[in-house]
Design an enzyme around this catalytic site. Structure first.
Site, PDB file in Angstrom:
ATOM      1  N   LYS A 107       3.015 -15.737 -41.799  1.00 63.01           N
ATOM      2  CA  LYS A 107       2.764 -16.711 -40.904  1.00 63.01           C
ATOM      3  C   LYS A 107       3.851 -16.840 -39.854  1.00 63.01           C
ATOM      4  CE  LYS A 107       3.440 -21.326 -42.548  1.00 63.01           C
ATOM      5  NZ  LYS A 107       2.867 -22.453 -43.126  1.00 63.01           N
ATOM      6  N   ASP A 139       9.943 -19.538 -53.930  1.00 61.53           N
ATOM      7  CA  ASP A 139       9.938 -20.990 -53.210  1.00 61.53           C
ATOM      8  C   ASP A 139      11.628 -21.652 -53.434  1.00 61.53           C
ATOM      9  OD1 ASP A 139       7.644 -22.171 -51.446  1.00 61.53           O
ATOM     10  OD2 ASP A 139       9.471 -23.364 -51.808  1.00 61.53           O
ATOM     11  N   TRP A 148      -1.842 -19.428 -52.781  1.00 58.42           N
ATOM     12  CA  TRP A 148      -1.946 -18.093 -52.629  1.00 58.42           C
ATOM     13  C   TRP A 148      -1.687 -17.530 -53.746  1.00 58.42           C
ATOM     14  CZ3 TRP A 148       0.382 -15.894 -47.280  1.00 58.42           C
ATOM     15  CH2 TRP A 148      -0.410 -16.398 -46.218  1.00 58.42           C
ATOM     16  N   GLY A 156       1.515 -22.988 -54.930  1.00 58.44           N
ATOM     17  CA  GLY A 156       0.750 -22.017 -55.597  1.00 58.44           C
ATOM     18  C   GLY A 156      -0.526 -21.541 -55.376  1.00 58.44           C
ATOM     19  N   ASP A 196      16.614 -20.102 -52.716  1.00 57.30           N
ATOM     20  CA  ASP A 196      16.293 -20.142 -51.023  1.00 57.30           C
ATOM     21  C   ASP A 196      16.424 -18.386 -50.673  1.00 57.30           C
ATOM     22  OD1 ASP A 196      16.800 -19.910 -48.394  1.00 57.30           O
ATOM     23  OD2 ASP A 196      18.004 -21.759 -48.164  1.00 57.30           O
TER      24      ASP A 196
END
Length: 205
Positions: free
Chosen positions: A161, A80, A62, A60, A96
């Site tokens: 990312k 998540d 971010w 958590g 998911d």
């Protein structure tokens, strides 16, 4: 299970990491909070009142930064696979992202709002096989990009990312096809030896 020498070394590095220590001191859930703060200080992504979607949110860090910066008039939706401790002002979905049912939950939560920022710090469970891990990372990045293209405001941004390696150039091309500007960010809080980079796409084509 007995710890390996490698895991002991990682734990020692983690405990001594100045960003880990600072996160504990300042009450951030993870050192990753400093990565987002540095990027946002430079690029001004988290504007007050914005809708933000945080993919791969647990634990958590971010989301913590985002909810503070968009303010009470904004909205942060976090997702998540792993459980996340409740965070005031953040709507959390556990599931998911690769599953249609979970994606439908997320899209239902977003509704007809246009999103100002989609940010993805998603990473798969690492197998230790570089080609396999890279493929999994890039697959998650591509799914995040598809979601961003569907839900961002025209002037919105996508921060994701990725790892340097195979498929990186191909994904960079996808980003450049989707956004007018694409920049690479490697914040100070990202360990030097880590292959991770963050790509920032702004303004949909």
């Amino acid at each position: 299970m007995k710890r390996t020498r490698t895991s002991k070394a990682w734990m020692q590095e983690h405990v001594n990491d100045p960003y880990v220590q600072l996160a504990r001191k300042e009450g951030w859930r993870s050192r990753a909070a400093f990565k987002l703060m540095e990027i946002d200080d430079k690029d001004k992504l988290l504007r007050r009142g914005e809708v933000v979607v945080d993919l791969g949110a647990t634990p958590g860090g971010w989301s913590q930064v985002a909810v503070k910066r968009v303010g009470a008039e904004g909205m942060v939706i976090a997702l998540d696979l792993l459980e996340m401790e409740p965070l005031h002002g953040v709507h959390f979905i556990q599931g998911d992202f690769r599953e249609d049912e979970v994606l439908a939950q997320l899209e239902s939560c977003v509704g007809d709002r246009r999103v100002g920022l989609v940010m993805s710090d998603m990473a798969p469970n690492m197998s230790g096989v570089p080609l396999v891990d890279q493929a999994r990372v890039m697959h998650l990045a591509e799914l995040g990009l598809e979601f961003a293209k569907e839900h961002l405001k025209p002037d919105g941004a996508f921060l994701v990312k990725v790892f340097q390696g195979s498929d990186y150039d191909a994904f960079l091309s996808l980003m450049r096809a989707a956004f007018k500007t694409v920049q690479v960010r490697k914040p100070d809080a990202s360990r030097d030896r880590s292959p991770e980079l963050y790509l920032l796409g702004r303004v949909l084509r």
